[in-house]
Design an enzyme around this catalytic site. Structure first.
Site, PDB file in Angstrom:
ATOM      1  N   HIS B  57       0.825  -1.212   0.000  1.00 18.06           N
ATOM      2  CA  HIS B  57       0.000   0.000   0.000  1.00 18.06           C
ATOM      3  C   HIS B  57       0.859   1.262   0.000  1.00 18.06           C
ATOM      4  O   HIS B  57       0.384   2.335   0.347  1.00 18.06           O
ATOM      5  CB  HIS B  57      -0.899   0.035   1.238  1.00 18.06           C
ATOM      6  CG  HIS B  57      -1.693  -1.202   1.452  1.00 18.06           C
ATOM      7  ND1 HIS B  57      -2.565  -1.673   0.510  1.00 18.06           N
ATOM      8  CD2 HIS B  57      -1.753  -2.079   2.489  1.00 18.06           C
ATOM      9  CE1 HIS B  57      -3.133  -2.790   0.961  1.00 18.06           C
ATOM     10  NE2 HIS B  57      -2.646  -3.063   2.159  1.00 18.06           N
ATOM     11  N   HIS B 219      -6.875  -4.646  -1.343  1.00 18.45           N
ATOM     12  CA  HIS B 219      -6.147  -5.917  -1.306  1.00 18.45           C
ATOM     13  C   HIS B 219      -6.470  -6.802  -2.498  1.00 18.45           C
ATOM     14  O   HIS B 219      -6.377  -8.023  -2.418  1.00 18.45           O
ATOM     15  CB  HIS B 219      -6.474  -6.683  -0.028  1.00 18.45           C
ATOM     16  CG  HIS B 219      -6.104  -5.958   1.214  1.00 18.45           C
ATOM     17  ND1 HIS B 219      -6.973  -5.115   1.846  1.00 18.45           N
ATOM     18  CD2 HIS B 219      -4.955  -5.912   1.908  1.00 18.45           C
ATOM     19  CE1 HIS B 219      -6.371  -4.592   2.898  1.00 18.45           C
ATOM     20  NE2 HIS B 219      -5.154  -5.043   2.960  1.00 18.45           N
TER      21      HIS B 219
END
Ligand SMILES: Nc1ncnc2c1ncn2[C@@H]1O[C@H](COP(=O)(O)OP(=O)(O)O)[C@@H](O)[C@H]1O
Ligand SMILES: Nc1ncnc2c1ncn2[C@@H]1O[C@H](COP(=O)(O)OP(=O)(O)O)[C@@H](O)[C@H]1O
Ligand SMILES: [Mg+2]
Ligand SMILES: [Mg+2]
Ligand SMILES: [Mg+2]
Ligand SMILES: [Mg+2]
Lengths: 212, 333, 333, 212
Positions: B57, B219
Site C-alpha cells: 500500500h 487488497h
C-alpha cells in the site's frame, strides 16, 4: 487399533501438515484470490515451515510445550487472520493437554474443543459464517463420535473437515475478508476451511501411523 | 507477471532496504523486524503513534513516518498484517512515557494482531490506546459482520492525530481526535484492473477490457459489482454519491477531499478524476476546505482510484495544516 | 484501453482543470492557453524560468511550478510539444525584468517550438536564454543526428536552476548552472509495458509477457533493444553501467541519484530498484550525496523506471537542498 | 489542360488535404506509434481542421495571405515537430507567391522549393534521413519536370511523394524521434513522409479540378 498417542505423533502431525500445506499452498492462495487477498497459502506455508524449524530446534518435550511452541511460532510468523487464529488454536490445545499423559480420543477431542474455543474467542465468528470454523466444528463432532478409537476418530474428523470445507462453497460470508463481497462470496470455498481440512487430514494420517 | 523485483519472497525486505537507502537522514529501518522508525525519536513526554499493516500500500504506512505523523510503522508481508512481535517491538521503542496510539485498519487480521500486541504491551506497563479505521462505504457496516474496511481515512487520521501528538496532547485526546476523524470520514474505491500479488503471480481477479469494478478494497478483493467502463464524470458519481449518502452532516462543515490512486493510474488521470469530483461536490453544495490528490494508499499495481471525504471541523483543519515532514507527505517543514 | 478520462480529446484540458482545483492556493492555471503559473508571481528583478513540453509526463512540468522551481509551465497535447503562442504568453507573463530561462527537453518539436517563441519574445524586448537537456544515454549523441533525448535530468535542472533564480542570480548564471547540471547528468530507462496514448487507443508497442525494453524514452518509443525480464538486481545493472560509462568524472564528486517511475510502477517496486542501484553504486565506488525516488517524469501508464545520476558539485548540492514548494516536489518550505 | 491556377485552387487544396488527413489520421498515428510517439495523425488532424476554420473565417484573399494564414495556424495549433515544419513550409511558400498573379507550374515549383528551404532551415535535416523531406524533395523534382503543365506537374509530384514515402521504409532514421531507435527504425514508413504524400496528393487533385 491404537487407543492412545504420544507427543511424538503430534510432532509427526506438524511435519505432515507442513508438507501438505507446502504442497497445496498455491491452491490455498488461489482460493484466497477469489474471495480474499491471495495470501493464505503463502502465509500458511511460511508459518508451518517456521513451526517445523522450531520443532527441529528441539527443547522441552511434552504435548503441552510442543503445541504451545508451535502456536507461538504461528503467531510470530504468519500475521493476517490465520496467524492469530491457528496460533491461538494450538496454544489452547496445548494448554488442554497440560496434564494429560497418553492422549486418547476423548482427551484429543477435549483439546480440539479448547482450540476451537480459542478460535471463537479471537475471531468472534460462529459456524455458518464461511470461515475455518465450518471445518473445525464438524471435525470436532466427528472426533466425539469415536471415544474409544483415536484412529477412527481422527479419520472421521478429517472426512468431516473435508465435507465442512466443501459446504462453505455456497455460503455467503459474514466474517473475514470474503464478507466484503457480500453475495459474490457464494460459489467459492473458504481458504481457511480448506487449510483446516488439510491440517486435520495430516492429524489423521499421523495418528494412523504415517511417518514424516 | 511483470514486476521490478528480485523474487516473490524478498519483495518486502528489498523494498524496506530501498526505503532505508532512499531516506537515510529521515528514517531508520529495522531490516530484521521490518519496522520503519523516525531517524530522530520525538521528545520524552509526547504521545507516540504506531501504525502498520500488510505491505503493498506504499507509501502507507512507512512513508508516513516522520515529524508530524507516525513514530513507527510495522510492515507485514504483502497484504498480510504484521505479527504481534513487530508491533510490540515498535510500541516499546517509540513510547516516550506518554503512551502509544495504535492506528489500525479494520481487517480481521490487523485487528487481532494489534489486539494481541496491545495486551502484551499493556502487560509490560505501556499505556496503549487503539483506534480502528473503517471508512469504506462499499461494505455494509453491521454488528454481525466483519464491518467496513479501513481505507483512505487512515491517511488522514495518521496526519491529523500525528499533529495532535506533536502538540503534546495526552493519549486520550489524540485517540479521541483519531476516532473523530474516522467517524466523519467515508471512502469508496474503483478499479480498472486487478492487482497481482507477487506470490500468486497472476491478477487476483479477471476484468474484461471494457469493464470496471466498483467498491473494491485495497487488497485486490473484487468489488461489490462490475459494470461497463464509463467516462470519468460518471465514475466520479459512483464514488461521490454513496459517500455522501453516508457522510455525517457535521454542522455543515466542509470536507477534506482526498482523491487517491491505486498504484498504476498516472497522475494525469487522477487530476481528471479530481476535477469531476470537485464539480460534483460543488453541485451538491459540499464545500471543499482542503484537497489531496495522488498515490497515498495503494493496492500494488492496481489501476483505479478511491475517494475519501472527511467532514472536517476547525480543529481537524488546523491539525491538517500543521507541519508534516515524511517521505510520503510533506508541508510546512 | 482503460483510463480514467472523459474523452481522448479532453484529457489535457480536464487534467489541467483538476490541477487548478487541487491546488487553488499554489497555482493559477490558464485553462484557455494551457499554462500553469504560480499563484503569486515572484518579485520584480528576479530571473523567471519557463518550461513545458507534451503532456503525459506528470507531475512534470506543471507540478514543478512554485517557489524554488518553475515560474510557468506550458502544457502541450499528449506527447506533443506546446506551440509558440503558449510559450510566448508564459514568457511575457512571468518576466520580472531580469529575463527568462527556457528549459527545454531535447526533442525536435520542443526545440523548434521554443526556438520560434524565443525569437518572437526576444523581438519584443524580453531577454531569453535557452538550455536544452539531453541526458539519455540510450541514444547516441552525434552532430549528425537529433541527439540524445532530454529525460530525468530535466527535473534536477528545474530544481537546481529554480533555486539559483530564487537567490536573485542573473540570467547568465542561472543558465550556466542549468547547463552544468545537464552536462553532468545522465539517464537510462527501461519498460515492462508500453504506454497507451489515449488518441491511439492501444499500446504503442507490443511487449511479450516475459520481455522488457531497455533504453526507452518517455513517449512510448520502443527502446534500443528487448530482452527477457530479469531480477531487479540485473535491471539495475542495465541502467547503472551505461550511465557510468558516460558520466563525467567531475573531480570525484558524488552523485544525486534519481530513481524515477514511468507512471504505472508502484512505489514498492521503485524502492526495490533503488536498493539495487544503491548497492551497485557503492560497489562501483560512487558516493551518493542525495536521492530522489518516485514518479516525477512519467510516460502515461507505462510500467518501468529510469535512473538519472548527476555528478553534483557543492554548489549544485546547496541549490538542491534549498527550499522548494511545488505540488510535485516540496521540502524546506 | 490548365496552365495556371488561382488562390481558389489553393483553398480547395487545403480543404481536400484536411479531409484526407482526417480520414487517414489513425493510419498516420499508427505509423508514428511504431517509430515515434503516436501523435502525428492527431496533431495533423487538429492542425488542418484549424486551418480550414481559419480559411472559412475569411479575410484578405490572395495566395500569399492565404498560405501565411494557414502556416501561422499550423504553428499555433499543431505543436511537436510537424507544427513548426509544415507551418514554416506554408509561410515560406506563401512568401514566394507574394507577387505572383496566376500561378503556373514553374512558380508553383519555386514556391514549393521555398517551402522545402524553410523545412531545412527549421529542421536542419537533409534528404535520406527518413523524414518528410524524403517525400518533399522527389515531389519538387517531379514538379520541375513539367514546367508547362501544372496538372501533370502536380500529379507527377504526388506520385513522386508517394514513392518517396515508400522509400523511407528501409531507411535508418538520423533525424526526428525515429532516430532514437537506431537500426530498429528500419522497416517502417516515416509518418511525416506519409502525411506529405497525402498533402501533395490533395494538391494534385485540387489542381486537376476536384472540388471540396
Ligand atoms: N473471524 C474469523 N473467525 C474465524 N476464521 C476467520 C475469521 N476471519 C477470517 N477467518 C479465516 O481466515 C482465513 C483467511 O486467512 P488469511 O488469508 O491467512 O488471512 P487474511 O484474511 O488476513 O488475509 C479465511 O479463509 C477464514 O477461514
Ligand atoms: N528535423 C526534421 N526535419 C524534417 N522533418 C522532421 C524532422 N524531425 C521530424 N520530422 C518529421 O516530423 C514527423 C513527426 O511529426 P510529429 O509526430 O507530429 O511530431 P513529434 O515527433 O514531435 O511527435 C516525422 O515523421 C518526420 O517526418
Ligand atoms: Mg488472505
Ligand atoms: Mg492477508
Ligand atoms: Mg509528439
Ligand atoms: Mg509524433
Amino acid at each position: 487399533m491404537a487407543a492412545t498417542i504420544g507427543s511424538d505423533v503430534l510432532v509427526t502431525w506438524l511435519r505432515l501438515a507442513d508438507a501438505a500445506i507446502a504442497e497445496r499452498a498455491d491452491e490455498l492462495t488461489e482460493l484466497d484470490a477469489a474471495i480474499g487477498d491471495a495470501d493464505h497459502g503463502t502465509n500458511m506455508r511460511r508459518g508451518m515451515a517456521a513451526v517445523v524449524e522450531a520443532v527441529d530446534a528441539g527443547g522441552p518435550g511434552g504435548a503441552d510445550a510442543l503445541l504451545k511452541k508451535a502456536g507461538m511460532t504461528l503467531v510470530s510468523t504468519v500475521g493476517g487472520a490465520a496467524g492469530p487464529l491457528y496460533g491461538t488454536f494450538l496454544l489452547r490445545m496445548g494448554g488442554a493437554l497440560k496434564d494429560v499423559g497418553a492422549i486418547g480420543s476423548t482427551s484429543l477431542a477435549d483439546a480440539v474443543e479448547a482450540g476451537v474455543g480459542g478460535l471463537v474467542a479471537r475471531g468472534k465468528a460462529a459456524e455458518g459464517e464461511k470461515t475455518m470454523l465450518d471445518a473445525w466444528y464438524p471435525a470436532l463432532r466427528a472426533l466425539r463420535g469415536h471415544p474409544e478409537d483415536i484412529v477412527a476418530a481422527t479419520r472421521a474428523a478429517a472426512d468431516a473437515a473435508a465435507s465442512g470445507r466443501d459446504a462453505t462453497e455456497p455460503m455467503i460470508a459474514t466474517k473475514g475478508r470474503a464478507s466484503y463481497l457480500g453475495e459474490r462470496s457464494a460459489g467459492h470455498i473458504d481458504p481457511g476451511a480448506a487449510s483446516t481440512a488439510i491440517i486435520v487430514d495430516a492429524l489423521a494420517r499421523a495418528v494412523a501411523g504415517e511417518t514424516a | 507477471m511483470k514486476k521490478l523485483i528480485n523474487s516473490v519472497d524478498t519483495v518486502v525486505a528489498d523494498a524496506l532496504a530501498g526505503m532505508a537507502a532512499a531516506h537515510p537522514d529521515a528514517l531508520r529501518v529495522d531490516l530484521d523486524k521490518h519496522i520503519v522508525y523516525r531517524a530522530r525519536a520525538k521528545e520524552q513526554g509526547r504521545v507516540a503513534i504506531v501504525s502498520g499493516g500488510g505491505s503493498g500500500h506504499e507509501p502507507l504506512h512507512g512513508g508516513f513516518v516522520g515529524p508530524g505523523m507516525l513514530d513507527a510503522a510495522c510492515a507485514g508481508e504483502i497484504f498480510t498484517s504484521p505479527v504481534p512481535d513487530q508491533i510490540i517491538a515498535a510500541t516499546t521503542a517509540v513510547d516516550r512515557g506518554a503512551g502509544v496510539l495504535h492506528l489500525v485498519k479494520n481487517y480481521t487480521g490487523d485487528v487481532m494482531n494489534f489486539e494481541m500486541a496491545a495486551e502484551i504491551a499493556a502487560g509490560s506497563g505501556i499505556e496503549v490506546a487503539t483506534v480502528v479505521t473503517n471508512d469504506d462505504v462499499a461494505v455494509e457496516d453491521s454488528l454481525y459482520t466483519a464491518g467496513r474496511r479501513g481505507v483512505g481515512v487512515t491517511v488522514l487520521a495518521e496526519k491529523i492525530a500525528g499533529a495532535a501528538a506533536e502538540q503534546g496532547r495526552p493519549l486520550a485526546e489524540v485517540a479521541e481526535i483519531a476516532t473523530r476523524v474516522n467517524a466523519n470520514g467515508r471512502s469508496m474505491g474503483m478499479a480498472l484492473t486487478s492487482c497481482t500479488v507477487p506470490a500468486n503471480g497472476k491478477p487476483s481477479f479477471d476484468l474484461p477490457d471494457d469493464e470496471m469494478e466498483i467498491g473494491i478494497g485495497i487488497h485486490g478483493e473484487p468489488g461489490r459489482h462490475r459494470e461497463k467502463i464509463a467516462p470519468a464524470s460518471e465514475i466520479a458519481g459512483r464514488l461521490v454519491e454513496p459517500i455522501l449518502a453516508e457522510l455525517p452532516a457535521g454542522d455543515g462543515h466542509g470536507v477534506i477531499a482526498f482523491l487517491n490512486g491505486m498504484g498504476a493510474s498516472p497522475l494525469i488521470e487522477l487530476y481528471v478524476m479530481y476535477h469531476e469530483v470537485a464539480e460534483l461536490l460543488a453541485a451538491r453544495g459540499v464545500g471543499i476546505e482542503r484537497r489531496l490528490v495522488g498515490n497515498y494508499i495503494t493496492s500494488l499495481d492496481m489501476a483505479g482510484c478511491s475517494l475519501t471525504l472527511l467532514r472536517a471541523d476547525d480543529e481537524m483543519l488546523r491539525l491538517w495544516d500543521a507541519p508534516v515532514n515524511t517521505p510520503g507527505l510533506r508541508w510546512g517543514a
